[in-house]
Design an enzyme around this catalytic site. Structure first.
Site, PDB file in Angstrom:
ATOM      1  N   TYR A 145       0.821  -1.220   0.000  1.00 50.91           N
ATOM      2  CA  TYR A 145       0.000   0.000   0.000  1.00 50.91           C
ATOM      3  C   TYR A 145       0.853   1.268   0.000  1.00 50.91           C
ATOM      4  O   TYR A 145       0.349   2.365  -0.212  1.00 50.91           O
ATOM      5  CB  TYR A 145      -0.946   0.025   1.211  1.00 50.91           C
ATOM      6  CG  TYR A 145      -1.946  -1.115   1.235  1.00 50.91           C
ATOM      7  CD1 TYR A 145      -2.393  -1.701   0.059  1.00 50.91           C
ATOM      8  CD2 TYR A 145      -2.453  -1.602   2.426  1.00 50.91           C
ATOM      9  CE1 TYR A 145      -3.299  -2.745   0.067  1.00 50.91           C
ATOM     10  CE2 TYR A 145      -3.363  -2.646   2.451  1.00 50.91           C
ATOM     11  CZ  TYR A 145      -3.782  -3.222   1.259  1.00 50.91           C
ATOM     12  OH  TYR A 145      -4.683  -4.247   1.286  1.00 50.91           O
ATOM     13  N   LYS A 195       4.165 -15.444   1.406  1.00 50.74           N
ATOM     14  CA  LYS A 195       4.089 -16.160   0.127  1.00 50.74           C
ATOM     15  C   LYS A 195       5.544 -16.354  -0.321  1.00 50.74           C
ATOM     16  O   LYS A 195       5.967 -15.912  -1.405  1.00 50.74           O
ATOM     17  CB  LYS A 195       3.265 -15.327  -0.880  1.00 50.74           C
ATOM     18  CG  LYS A 195       2.914 -16.032  -2.158  1.00 50.74           C
ATOM     19  CD  LYS A 195       1.884 -17.127  -1.978  1.00 50.74           C
ATOM     20  CE  LYS A 195       1.661 -17.852  -3.302  1.00 50.74           C
ATOM     21  NZ  LYS A 195       0.874 -19.081  -3.172  1.00 50.74           N
ATOM     22  N   ASP A 227      -2.233 -18.695   0.928  1.00 50.94           N
ATOM     23  CA  ASP A 227      -3.357 -19.497   0.400  1.00 50.94           C
ATOM     24  C   ASP A 227      -3.709 -20.634   1.361  1.00 50.94           C
ATOM     25  O   ASP A 227      -4.879 -20.874   1.672  1.00 50.94           O
ATOM     26  CB  ASP A 227      -3.050 -20.025  -1.010  1.00 50.94           C
ATOM     27  CG  ASP A 227      -1.589 -20.391  -1.217  1.00 50.94           C
ATOM     28  OD1 ASP A 227      -0.772 -20.095  -0.334  1.00 50.94           O
ATOM     29  OD2 ASP A 227      -1.267 -20.994  -2.258  1.00 50.94           O
ATOM     30  N   ASP A 251      -4.671  -7.365   5.989  1.00 53.01           N
ATOM     31  CA  ASP A 251      -5.909  -6.671   5.634  1.00 53.01           C
ATOM     32  C   ASP A 251      -6.987  -7.705   5.314  1.00 53.01           C
ATOM     33  O   ASP A 251      -8.122  -7.649   5.802  1.00 53.01           O
ATOM     34  CB  ASP A 251      -5.634  -5.787   4.401  1.00 53.01           C
ATOM     35  CG  ASP A 251      -6.734  -4.771   4.159  1.00 53.01           C
ATOM     36  OD1 ASP A 251      -7.659  -4.713   4.976  1.00 53.01           O
ATOM     37  OD2 ASP A 251      -6.661  -4.062   3.137  1.00 53.01           O
ATOM     38  N   ASP A 255     -10.111  -9.497   8.167  1.00 48.23           N
ATOM     39  CA  ASP A 255     -11.537  -9.442   7.841  1.00 48.23           C
ATOM     40  C   ASP A 255     -12.129 -10.845   7.770  1.00 48.23           C
ATOM     41  O   ASP A 255     -13.252 -11.086   8.213  1.00 48.23           O
ATOM     42  CB  ASP A 255     -11.763  -8.731   6.499  1.00 48.23           C
ATOM     43  CG  ASP A 255     -11.946  -7.231   6.701  1.00 48.23           C
ATOM     44  OD1 ASP A 255     -11.736  -6.770   7.840  1.00 48.23           O
ATOM     45  OD2 ASP A 255     -12.292  -6.528   5.733  1.00 48.23           O
TER      46      ASP A 255
END
Ligand code: NAD
Length: 363
Positions: A145, A195, A227, A251, A255
């Site tokens: 970001y 990852k 994943d 992020d 959630d």
């Protein structure tokens, strides 16, 4: 032990002021009954500040936050301000600068499945019967970001767009140290998510987390690719305690973990810097669909105070007492509309009153 604190209270927009009224009930009990010398000063932020002063984060608000030990935020934004240019959007022009100004690089999001609310989880009962209590620790001020980004969307040539994930080693080290120290006070167990089979930034992330772990031999560290992490959290949420993630992965995962608990109205979040200065807020937004209806669940806002007591004020017993009051209210069957299947629900104000009365008994 320090017992005088100043809190900057920023109710903001939408349901923010309604749920903050309930938070004030708890703050007043802390002040009047717990021998805490608490001062709270209220400031404008978000859409309401745009209407009054033309900016979402007025200088007076920023200065007020600077003079405080912690910030208690409601929520920001709403349809009234949605058509403003990108850079003037309330969230973007108030929340991001606040995080940046105070260098709030740690984000904490507890996702707790309350035994009484198991039926709200989208997971099967054979999974929820074990319950779960996951703490997602997310790096908040770096990563994709904040990396270099760009596009040539208006060119005649083939269009392109890019975002860059960049992590400096010190940025990974400081969030990892925070996670390990937190783990020592919990179940001494961390799953770090990356990852590393594909991304260079993840390879550095994994290596650095491994190095930091050498300072905390009492904490068990394991790694999952993002994943696989998503699959395992859905399948065995009860096997997780602390999840440590980069900004992007955190992020999404925070959630996802939150949704497994049932309602966003129950989820509080904390953003901290290296001095334990923190911004405490509900995980949800300004919920314009239920604004001014006395319907919003105030529990996320009330639990934000519990996080503030724990992480910025080191007052763990009072923090636990707030959690305990909320648990008792749920055990006694009190529900706002978002956490029940039937029409027998209570209002925002009533839930605030009930939790406050239970809190007085606790302290
Ligand atoms: P939202 O979180 O406001 O609402 C999503 C759904 O959750 C709605 O149905 C809402 O009624 C419900 N909900 C949220 N909080 C609740 C509570 N305490 N009790 C009961 N139900 C609750 O997300 P959205 O609708 O996408 O966004 C609305 C506005 O909020 C937008 O302007 C968005 O930019 C802003 N927003 C602000 C923040 C923040 O202040 N940190 C975060 C997210 C969104």
């Amino acid at each position: 032990m320090k017992n005088n604190f100043c809190i900057a209270v920023l109710p903001g927009d939408g349901i923010g002021p309604e749920v903050m009224q309930q938070a004030y009930k708890i703050l007043n009990i802390l002040k009047d009954k717990c021998l805490l010398n608490l001062q709270f000063m209220e400031y404008d932020i978000g859409g309401i500040a745009i209407d009054k002063y033309g900016v979402a984060l007025p200088q007076k608000t920023l200065l007020g936050c600077q003079k405080s030990d912690a910030i208690l935020l409601g929520s920001i934004g709403g349809p009234k301000w949605q058509s403003l240019p990108d850079k003037q959007q309330p969230e973007r022009s108030a929340l991001l600068p606040l995080r940046k100004h105070f260098n709030l690089f740690v984000n904490i999001r507890p996702s707790i499945l309350h035994p009484e609310l198991k039926n709200l989880s989208p997971l099967h009962s054979r999974i929820t019967r074990f319950g779960f209590e996951i703490l997602c620790i997310r790096e908040l001020t770096s990563g994709i970001y904040f990396g270099n980004s760009g596009n040539n969307l208006n060119q005649e040539l083939q269009e392109y767009a890019f975002d860059t994930e960049i992590y400096y080693k010190f940025e990974i080290e400081r969030i990892a140290h925070f996670a390990f120290k937190t783990a020592q006070k919990r179940k001494k167990k961390i799953v770090s998510v990356d990852k590393a089979n594909v991304l260079q930034s993840s390879k550095l992330w994994r290596r650095t987390v491994e190095e930091v772990s050498k300072n905390y031999p009492d904490v068990e560290l394991s790694h999952l690719y993002i994943d696989n992490a998503v699959m395992q959290i859905i399948k065995h949420p009860n096997t997780f305690d602390i999840i440590l993630c980069s900004n992007l992965f955190g992020d999404i995962l925070s959630d996802a973990c939150g949704m497994l608990t049932g309602s966003i109205g129950m989820l509080a979040s904390a953003s901290l810097n290296e001095n334990n200065f923190g911004l405490y807020e509900p995980a949800g937004g300004s919920a314009p669909d239920i604004q001014d209806k006395n319907l919003a669940n105030p529990i996320a806002q009330i639990l934000s105070i519990a996080l503030m007591l724990r992480y910025s004020m080191n007052l763990h017993e009072l923090s636990d007492a707030i959690y305990s009051s909320v648990n008792t209210a749920l055990k006694q069957g009190y529900r706002t509309f978002d956490i029940t299947d039937n029409t027998d629900y209570i209002s925002t104000d009533q839930m605030g009153d009930i939790i406050s009365k239970l809190f007085i008994k606790e302290v």
